[in-house]
Design an enzyme around this catalytic site. Structure first.
Site, short mmCIF file in Angstrom:
data_model
loop_
_atom_site.label_atom_id
_atom_site.label_comp_id
_atom_site.label_asym_id
_atom_site.label_seq_id
_atom_site.Cartn_x
_atom_site.Cartn_y
_atom_site.Cartn_z
N GLY A 46 0.83 -1.20 0.00
CA GLY A 46 0.00 0.00 0.00
C GLY A 46 0.86 1.24 0.00
N CYS A 94 6.28 -0.09 7.03
CA CYS A 94 5.84 1.12 6.34
C CYS A 94 6.96 1.56 5.41
CB CYS A 94 5.54 2.21 7.36
SG CYS A 94 5.01 3.75 6.61
N GLU A 137 -3.20 2.89 5.61
CA GLU A 137 -3.08 3.95 4.60
C GLU A 137 -3.95 5.15 4.95
OE1 GLU A 137 -0.67 3.78 2.71
OE2 GLU A 137 -0.27 1.66 3.04
N HIS A 140 -2.22 7.38 7.21
CA HIS A 140 -1.29 8.29 6.51
C HIS A 140 -2.00 9.57 6.06
CE1 HIS A 140 2.58 6.34 6.18
NE2 HIS A 140 2.05 5.21 5.73
ZN LIG Z 1 2.94 3.36 5.74
#
Ligand SMILES: [Zn+2]
Length: 171
Positions: A46, A94, A137, A140
């Site tokens: 992702g 990540c 995500e 984020h």
């Molecule tokens: Zn991430």
């Protein structure tokens, strides 16, 4: 398509709140294509637009197994409308925090509303890795990173390590 540079900790841009995509035009679609290429090359499952420096609510994902056909997804303005009651534990990484992994407990299922590349709105119930990845995500897009699940002390230690690394690399 082009591979884009991925921002890493401690870049302050990663903490920005992403704004909704207002119009799906050629520029947005090209960004989504570039993000997919960047994600596959990394490799990752992702990527959010803010990770390539664009503060828009745009996410790409592909949680297919290595032996499965690719299943690229582009989620525009994704919004969680309901969270499941059961939880799922997953060791998350990540792309913006290289070589760091953290086991995180999140709701095991999510109901999501999003707009696709053609501008059509969808509702999706996701489970398993997809549910985990969607929540990661969307974090984020709200400027939240997996290190925020750590205690402040441990988080500071990770951030300090990356600051030191950034200094070394810029020498
Ligand atoms: Zn991430």
């Amino acid at each position: 398509m082009a591979k884009l540079p991925i921002l890493t900790l401690p870049d302050p841009v990663l903490r920005k709140l992403s704004q909704p995509v207002e119009r799906i035009d050629a520029e947005v679609l090209r960004l989504a294509d570039d993000m997919l290429e960047t994600m596959y090359a990394a490799p990752g499952v992702g990527l959010a637009a803010i990770q390539v420096g664009v503060p828009r609510r745009l996410v790409v994902l592909d949680v297919a197994e290595d032996d499965e056909q690719p299943q690229p997804m582009t989620l525009i303005n994704p919004e969680i409308v309901a969270l499941g009651e059961l939880t799922r534990l997953h060791e998350e990484g990540c792309l913006s925090i290289p070589d760091f992994r953290l086991e995180i407990e999140r709701p095991a299922s999510v109901k999501l509303r999003y707009i696709d590349r053609t501008g059509e709105q969808h509702e999706l119930t996701a489970e398993g890795l997809l549910a985990t990845a969607i929540q990661h995500e969307i974090n984020h897009l709200d400027g939240k990173l997996i290190i925020d699940f750590l205690s402040p002390l441990k988080r500071d230690m990770v951030v300090r390590k990356f600051k030191k690394l950034a200094r070394t690399e810029s020498l």
